[in-house]
Design a protein around this motif. Structure first.
Motif, short mmCIF file in Angstrom:
data_model
loop_
_atom_site.label_atom_id
_atom_site.label_comp_id
_atom_site.label_asym_id
_atom_site.label_seq_id
_atom_site.Cartn_x
_atom_site.Cartn_y
_atom_site.Cartn_z
N LEU A 95 26.19 64.85 -16.45
CA LEU A 95 27.37 64.81 -17.30
C LEU A 95 28.15 63.52 -17.08
CD1 LEU A 95 28.55 68.52 -16.88
CD2 LEU A 95 27.06 67.55 -18.65
N SER A 96 28.34 63.15 -15.82
CA SER A 96 28.98 61.88 -15.47
C SER A 96 28.80 61.63 -13.98
CB SER A 96 30.47 61.88 -15.83
OG SER A 96 31.17 62.86 -15.08
N THR A 97 29.15 60.43 -13.55
CA THR A 97 29.06 60.08 -12.13
C THR A 97 30.14 59.08 -11.80
OG1 THR A 97 27.61 59.19 -10.39
CG2 THR A 97 27.38 58.24 -12.59
N GLU A 98 30.57 59.05 -10.53
CA GLU A 98 31.54 58.05 -10.09
C GLU A 98 31.38 57.81 -8.60
OE1 GLU A 98 35.69 59.18 -10.45
OE2 GLU A 98 35.17 61.31 -10.30
N THR A 99 31.75 56.61 -8.17
CA THR A 99 31.77 56.25 -6.76
C THR A 99 33.19 55.89 -6.38
OG1 THR A 99 29.48 55.45 -6.77
CG2 THR A 99 30.92 54.60 -5.05
N LEU A 100 33.67 56.45 -5.25
CA LEU A 100 35.01 56.20 -4.77
C LEU A 100 34.96 55.78 -3.30
CD1 LEU A 100 36.74 59.26 -6.45
CD2 LEU A 100 36.99 56.87 -7.13
N TRP A 101 36.05 55.14 -2.85
CA TRP A 101 36.06 54.54 -1.51
C TRP A 101 36.87 55.39 -0.55
CZ3 TRP A 101 34.55 52.25 -5.72
CH2 TRP A 101 33.51 51.32 -5.62
N LEU A 102 36.37 55.53 0.66
CA LEU A 102 37.05 56.31 1.70
C LEU A 102 38.06 55.40 2.39
CD1 LEU A 102 34.01 58.29 3.10
CD2 LEU A 102 35.56 58.89 1.23
N SER A 103 39.16 55.17 1.69
CA SER A 103 40.20 54.24 2.10
C SER A 103 41.54 54.75 1.58
CB SER A 103 39.91 52.85 1.53
OG SER A 103 40.25 52.83 0.14
N PRO A 104 42.64 54.11 1.95
CA PRO A 104 43.93 54.52 1.38
C PRO A 104 44.01 54.32 -0.14
CG PRO A 104 44.25 53.25 3.39
CD PRO A 104 42.80 53.12 3.03
N THR A 105 43.08 53.52 -0.69
CA THR A 105 43.05 53.26 -2.14
C THR A 105 41.65 53.56 -2.67
OG1 THR A 105 42.60 50.93 -1.66
CG2 THR A 105 44.89 51.54 -2.09
N PRO A 106 41.29 54.82 -2.83
CA PRO A 106 39.91 55.20 -3.15
C PRO A 106 39.35 54.63 -4.45
CG PRO A 106 41.16 57.10 -2.39
CD PRO A 106 42.15 56.00 -2.61
N SER A 107 40.21 54.30 -5.40
CA SER A 107 39.71 53.79 -6.68
C SER A 107 39.53 52.28 -6.69
CB SER A 107 40.66 54.21 -7.81
OG SER A 107 41.95 53.67 -7.60
N VAL A 108 39.86 51.61 -5.58
CA VAL A 108 39.73 50.15 -5.50
C VAL A 108 38.37 49.79 -4.92
CG1 VAL A 108 40.66 48.02 -4.53
CG2 VAL A 108 42.22 49.86 -5.26
N PRO A 109 37.47 49.21 -5.70
CA PRO A 109 36.13 48.88 -5.20
C PRO A 109 36.19 47.96 -3.97
CG PRO A 109 36.18 48.71 -7.58
CD PRO A 109 37.61 48.91 -7.14
N GLY A 110 35.40 48.31 -2.97
CA GLY A 110 35.32 47.50 -1.76
C GLY A 110 36.43 47.74 -0.76
N SER A 111 37.36 48.64 -1.04
CA SER A 111 38.49 48.86 -0.13
C SER A 111 38.05 49.66 1.10
CB SER A 111 39.63 49.58 -0.85
OG SER A 111 39.22 50.83 -1.35
N ARG A 112 38.79 49.49 2.18
CA ARG A 112 38.47 50.18 3.44
C ARG A 112 39.69 50.24 4.33
NH1 ARG A 112 34.85 45.60 6.68
NH2 ARG A 112 36.14 43.81 6.14
#
Length: 265
Positions: A95-112
C-alpha cells in the motif's frame, strides 16, 4: 518447514555490509548465493533485512520473481546501508512504505543523536494480505552497535514511531537491536503491545563465538509480534549452503498466528 496453524512466517536477517568485506569469499557477490538458497528454501512471507547496501541489491535479483523489496538508505548517500523489507508478491500488495530516522527529528533524512556513530532508521511497509483482505504494518530496524545509552534513546524514538505510524490490524517488528532481551533498550518494549519471540533458549544469533560471548551467548536479533498472536514455531537457520555463510548472523524465522486460527492458505 510446515508449522501447524500459523498465519505468517517472519524472518529477521542481517546480511553483513559489504563495506568492510570487499575481498575474496566474503564479498556479497559470493555470499548472496547462500542467502538466496536459504530464502528460496524456507520462503518466509516477510523478511526484515539489515545492512543491505545499494551495490548489494543487484545480487538479490534471483529473489525478485517471488519478492518485492523496499527501504531507503540511512544517510543521504544512495549507496548506504538500508533496513530493507522483502515480502512475498503472491501473498501481499504494497500500500505504501516510508523510512524514518531514530533521532530527535525522525523525518529529517540522515539525522541522528549527536553521540551516535551512524544515522539509524526504521523502515515501514504497509501491506494488504491478498488472501484475507486484511491490512497491517511491518517494520524493520537496526540500532546503534557501540553505545547502550544511544540504543536506549533510539528504542524510545522507535516505540513512539511504531505507535504513530501503525496502520491496519496489527504490526510486526524485526531488527538487529545489538541488544539482549534484558537490556535497557529492549526492556522498554514491556510497556507496549508487542512481545519478543526470540527467547534466551534460542541462544546466540551471532556466528562468531568471540563476539557472541560479549553478549553472553544471547540473541541480539529479534522479532516482535502483537501480544494477541501466538508463536507456533521458531527456527534459527545455521545452514551454510555451498559451504559459505551468508553473514556473521544467523537468520531466524518465526511462524506466528492468532489463537482463533487463520492458517495461511
Amino acid at each position: 518447514m510446515e508449522s501447524k496453524n500459523y498465519e505468517y512466517s517472519v524472518m529477521t536477517c542481517n546480511v553483513l555490509t559489504d563495506a568492510n568485506t570487499r575481498h575474496g569469499s566474503k564479498r556479497f557477490v559470493n555470499r548472496s548465493k547462500s542467502l538466496r538458497t536459504l530464502i528460496l528454501k524456507y520462503m518466509p512471507d516477510l523478511i526484515g533485512m539489515q545492512e543491505l547496501r545499494g551495490e548489494m541489491i543487484p545480487h538479490l535479483d534471483g529473489l525478485m520473481k517471488d519478492y518485492e523489496i523496499v527501504g531507503e538508505p540511512r544517510s543521504l548517500h544512495p549507496g548506504d546501508e538500508r533496513c530493507s523489507i522483502l515480502f512475498r508478491k503472491d501473498h501481499f500488495d504494497l500500500l505504501s512504505t516510508e523510512t524514518l530516522w531514530l533521532s530527535p527529528t525522525p523525518s529529517v533524512p540522515g539525522s541522528r543523536f549527536i553521540t551516535a556513530l551512524f544515522p539509524r532508521i526504521v523502515t515501514f511497509a504497509y501491506l494488504k494480505d491478498k488472501r484475507t483482505g486484511e491490512t497491517f504494518t511491518f517494520a524493520n530496524t537496526h540500532l546503534e552497535h557501540a553505545n547502550p545509552v544511544v540504543r536506549h534513546l533510539q528504542a524510545r524514538i522507535l516505540i513512539d514511531l511504531l505507535y504513530q505510524k501503525k496502520q491496519g490490524s496489527f504490526l510486526f517488528l524485526t531488527g538487529d537491536f545489538n541488544s539482549t532481551s534484558d537490556s535497557s533498550a529492549l526492556k522498554l518494549f514491556r510497556f507496549t503491545n508487542l512481545r519478543d519471540v526470540i527467547g534466551e533458549d534460542l541462544g546466540t544469533t551471532l556466528r562468531n563465538p568471540a563476539v557472541a560471548l560479549i553478549f553472553r551467548n544471547k540473541a541480539i536479533d529479534h522479532i516482535f509480534i502483537p501480544k494477541e498472536f501466538e508463536l507456533c514455531d521458531i527456527v534459527k537457520i545455521e545452514e551454510e549452503p555451498n559451504g559459505l555463510a551468508h553473514s556473521d548472523h544467523y537468520p531466524v524465522i518465526a511462524y506466528v498466528g492468532r489463537p482463533d486460527g487463520k492458517p495461511a492458505a
